[in-house]
Design a protein around this motif. Structure first.
Motif, PDB file in Angstrom:
ATOM      1  N   LYS A  90     -14.048  49.906 -31.820  1.00  0.00           N
ATOM      2  CA  LYS A  90     -14.965  50.572 -30.882  1.00  0.00           C
ATOM      3  C   LYS A  90     -15.944  51.421 -31.656  1.00  0.00           C
ATOM      4  O   LYS A  90     -15.560  52.176 -32.544  1.00  0.00           O
ATOM      5  CB  LYS A  90     -14.171  51.454 -29.914  1.00  0.00           C
ATOM      6  N   TYR A 120     -18.372  54.686 -25.727  1.00  0.00           N
ATOM      7  CA  TYR A 120     -18.444  53.603 -26.702  1.00  0.00           C
ATOM      8  C   TYR A 120     -19.485  52.558 -26.317  1.00  0.00           C
ATOM      9  O   TYR A 120     -19.801  52.395 -25.141  1.00  0.00           O
ATOM     10  CB  TYR A 120     -17.068  52.949 -26.854  1.00  0.00           C
ATOM     11  N   GLU A 122     -21.204  49.213 -25.336  1.00  0.00           N
ATOM     12  CA  GLU A 122     -20.838  48.004 -24.599  1.00  0.00           C
ATOM     13  C   GLU A 122     -21.298  46.796 -25.426  1.00  0.00           C
ATOM     14  O   GLU A 122     -22.240  46.917 -26.220  1.00  0.00           O
ATOM     15  CB  GLU A 122     -21.591  47.977 -23.255  1.00  0.00           C
TER      16      GLU A 122
END
Lengths: 150, 257, 263
Positions: A90, A120, A122
């Motif tokens: 991530k 985070y 996408e």
């Protein structure tokens, strides 16, 4: 006819092993399909992506977390990179991507450093914060000119 | 004197163009039968056996030595820049993009191509091609086509096996003999070999397989019906086949880079 | 049955056939006689459509061979058989498969039927029992007889023989010529034999065509040819080096060539 049956069997094995090898090479070595299915893509725009090409490593804290899958010109002035990041990694929305060099004359790679955000990226999102390649020629000329000014 | 020279250049150019046209005509006439004539699975299988399976051992040996030499030579060069860790990718890319298809094709010409030419040439000398014609069996469909198809199908498979054996041999020399870190070797190989590299290698292999089949069958089919004619045709098949493979390799490489 | 009209075949500047007109009659043995280079093999290749004429035409029945589609030509080939000079057996197949080849290719007959037919033809040429041998294991005469069996496996209307006796010992040659004659007579087949073997030719021919430099110089029944008084025919049949058909000598006198070398 039995002789032909034997030939048929051997040829069948030959073709099967050949095709199996092709598939194995494609999956393991070329990572065909492996790219799309595991992991996700993020984008980043650089003023200067000198030396980075498709296949270059993407590293976080010195660990390879993905690869550059595409480099192309955007608006006739900037370089747009698409990076394929491994599944499970991530990246924060304020992560920083920079073009770095392995060693002095080594190859270029993308270094990503995490930011402080709790959110985070996408899949398909863009890393906003980028640092372009450090061009040794630019540095040298800057140094020469600045020393001349003094 | 000069006029004579130009005359000769002109004449041989014209001859070459005529020959090229003849090759194209003959091979396209043969290939036209691929769709038309009844399925001749047995002939295809027999030819793949004779030409493909029969060439496996020599291809495997060539692949192994190529991988070993590349690792040795590559290590020597890369060590000068302190980049031994790149050895895996250097070996892999050389083999997959260039040496696998090219050396595989050259070996196929030597092992199978020359025998295709000699076989068809002898069939010409002994009248077997005419005999087929008289028995209402088209030699292009029965003799030429299955051989072109066999090299076309077999070479990509052989090249893939060449690649794998070469990579394994390179690994043994690089890691076990020269002491390159195993993880770095494999990691570099996997990281640097892209799908495009594999496709480039396979497209070359298919193209070369086709060229080998077409040139070697053509030389045999058009061989002068004498013993020397067949001998000459066999030599010509090897020479013309090898040169065509190398020339087309250059064109395809410049295309894929 | 087969007729040629003004047949011309040139190879570069060499004229192999020069306005040749012949006719092959049904149920007969026609022998085309001629020396080396007389154009007789070229003529045979024209008759069987293995080669196309430069000018003129070959008529098979009422069809011009040069005008046929390849499909129709292959249909006609079903009515033709050919025994080649070097037999031209397919050397990857044994005797049985060679003889059965045309049937395997063009018929859906049951294997047991094919077997019977192959046996019958091999029996006719005296080669029954050799089914499993490969062509490389046969003598020249045996290979020729197998080739003969193969040529007539589908009961063709016409069988062409290219130099059927060349390279054979006198006994084998005798066997082959006798077979040609007997089978033609028994099965109502038409045979066209190209040869330079005068002895065999006159023995089996119903009709003889004598060819010289691509032209027909004599034609007729075997007896008529044998008793012909045409000096060219006499010379050929008796095998004399000198006569109206000139012995080919060098164009320049020998001593001139010798002198030229010195200079």
């Amino acid at each position: 006819m039995t002789e032909y049956k034997r030939i048929e069997l051997v040829v069948g094995m030959f073709v099967f092993i050949g095709i199996a090898s092709m598939v194995w090479m494609a999956l393991k070595l070329g990572q065909v399909g492996g790219l799309g299915s595991t992991g996700y893509a993020v984008e980043a725009v650089f003023q200067d992506a000198g030396g980075v090409r498709a296949g270059s490593d993407v590293m976080l804290a010195g660990v390879v977390i993905g690869r550059v899958s595409d480099v192309h010109l955007q608006n006739d002035e900037e370089a747009k990179l698409i990076m394929q990041i491994d599944e499970g990694v991530k990246l924060t929305t304020d992560a920083i991507a920079s073009v770095r060099t392995k060693g002095i004359i080594g190859e270029r790679y993308i270094r990503v450093s995490q930011g402080a955000d709790r959110e985070y990226l996408e899949p398909g999102a863009e890393i906003e914060e980028t640092e372009s390649a450090i061009n040794i020629e630019d540095l040298v000329s800057k140094y020469i000119f600045s020393s001349g000014d003094k | 004197m000069i006029v004579n020279l130009f005359g000769r250049i002109g004449r041989s150019t014209l001859q070459m163009i005529a020959k090229l046209g003849d090759v194209t005509l003959l091979s396209s006439r043969s290939l036209a039968f691929a769709g038309k004539s009844p399925w001749q699975g047995e002939h295809y299988v027999r030819q793949i056996y004779a030409l493909g399976v029969g060439s496996f051992v020599i291809i495997a040996i060539t692949g192994a030595f190529t991988g070993m030499v590349l690792a040795l030579q590559g290590y020597y060069t890369l060590a000068k820049f302190g980049s031994e860790s790149l050895l895996g990718s250097a070996v892999a890319l050389s083999i997959i993009r260039e040496l696998g298809p090219v050396l595989g094709a050259l070996m196929l010409i030597g092992r199978a191509g020359s025998s295709i030419t000699a076989e068809i040439g002898i069939m010409r000398v002994t009248g077997q091609l005419d005999a087929l014609e008289m028995m209402a069996v088209n030699p292009l469909a029965r003799i030429v086509l299955p051989r072109i198809m066999a090299t076309l199908i077999a070479l990509p498979l052989l090249v893939t096996l060449f690649d794998l054996i070469g990579l394994a041999a390179g690994y043994v020399v690089g890691v076990d003999l020269l002491g390159v870190n195993a993880g770095a070797y494999v990691g570099e190989t996997v990281a640097k070999v892209l799908p495009e590299d594999l496709y480039a290698g396979w497209v070359k292999a298919i193209a070369f397989g086709f060229i080998v089949g077409v040139i070697c069958t053509y030389m045999g089919y058009r061989a002068e019906p004498t013993t020397e004619g067949v001998a000459k045709a066999t030599t010509q098949a090897v020479v013309a086949g090898s040169i065509s493979v190398l020339a087309v390799d250059y064109i395809l490489t410049s295309f894929f880079l | 049955m087969i007729r040629t009209e003004g047949l011309v075949r040139q190879f570069g500047d060499v004229v192999a056939l020069d306005h040749t007109n012949i006719e092959i009659k049904k149920d007969q043995v026609t022998v085309i006689l001629g020396g080396s280079g007389s154009g007789k093999t070229t003529l045979l290749r024209m008759l069987s459509a293995l080669d196309a004429p430069t000018h003129g035409s070959v008529w098979f029945g009422d069809e011009d061979l040069a005008q046929l589609s390849s499909k129709r030509l292959y249909e006609l080939r079903g009515k033709m058989g050919m025994v080649f000079q070097y037999s031209a057996l397919l050397n990857s197949l044994n005797v049985y498969d060679n003889v059965a080849f045309p049937l395997h290719e063009h018929s859906d007959l049951d294997e047991s039927v094919i077997q019977t037919m192959v046996q019958m033809k091999l029996e006719q040429v005296g080669m029954r029992g050799f089914e499993q041998l490969m062509p490389s294991e046969l003598s020249g005469g045996m290979a020729k007889r197998v080739a003969f069996a193969r040529a007539m496996i589908a009961d063709p209307d016409v069988v062409f023989f290219d130099e059927p006796t060349s390279g054979l010992d006198p006994i084998s040659a005798g066997i082959v010529t006798t077979l040609i004659h007997d089978i033609t007579k028994k099965t109502h087949m038409t045979s066209v034999v190209v040869t330079h073997d005068v002895h065999a030719a006159l023995e089996i021919a119903d009709h003889v065509i004598l060819l010289w430099q691509g032209k027909v110089i004599a034609e007729g029944q075997a007896d008529a040819i044998a008793q012909s008084e045409d000096p060219r025919v006499v010379q050929f049949i008796q095998g004399r080096p000198d006569g109206p058909i000139p012995f080919s000598r060098s164009k320049t006198p020998y001593h001139e060539d010798l002198l030229r070398v010195r200079l």
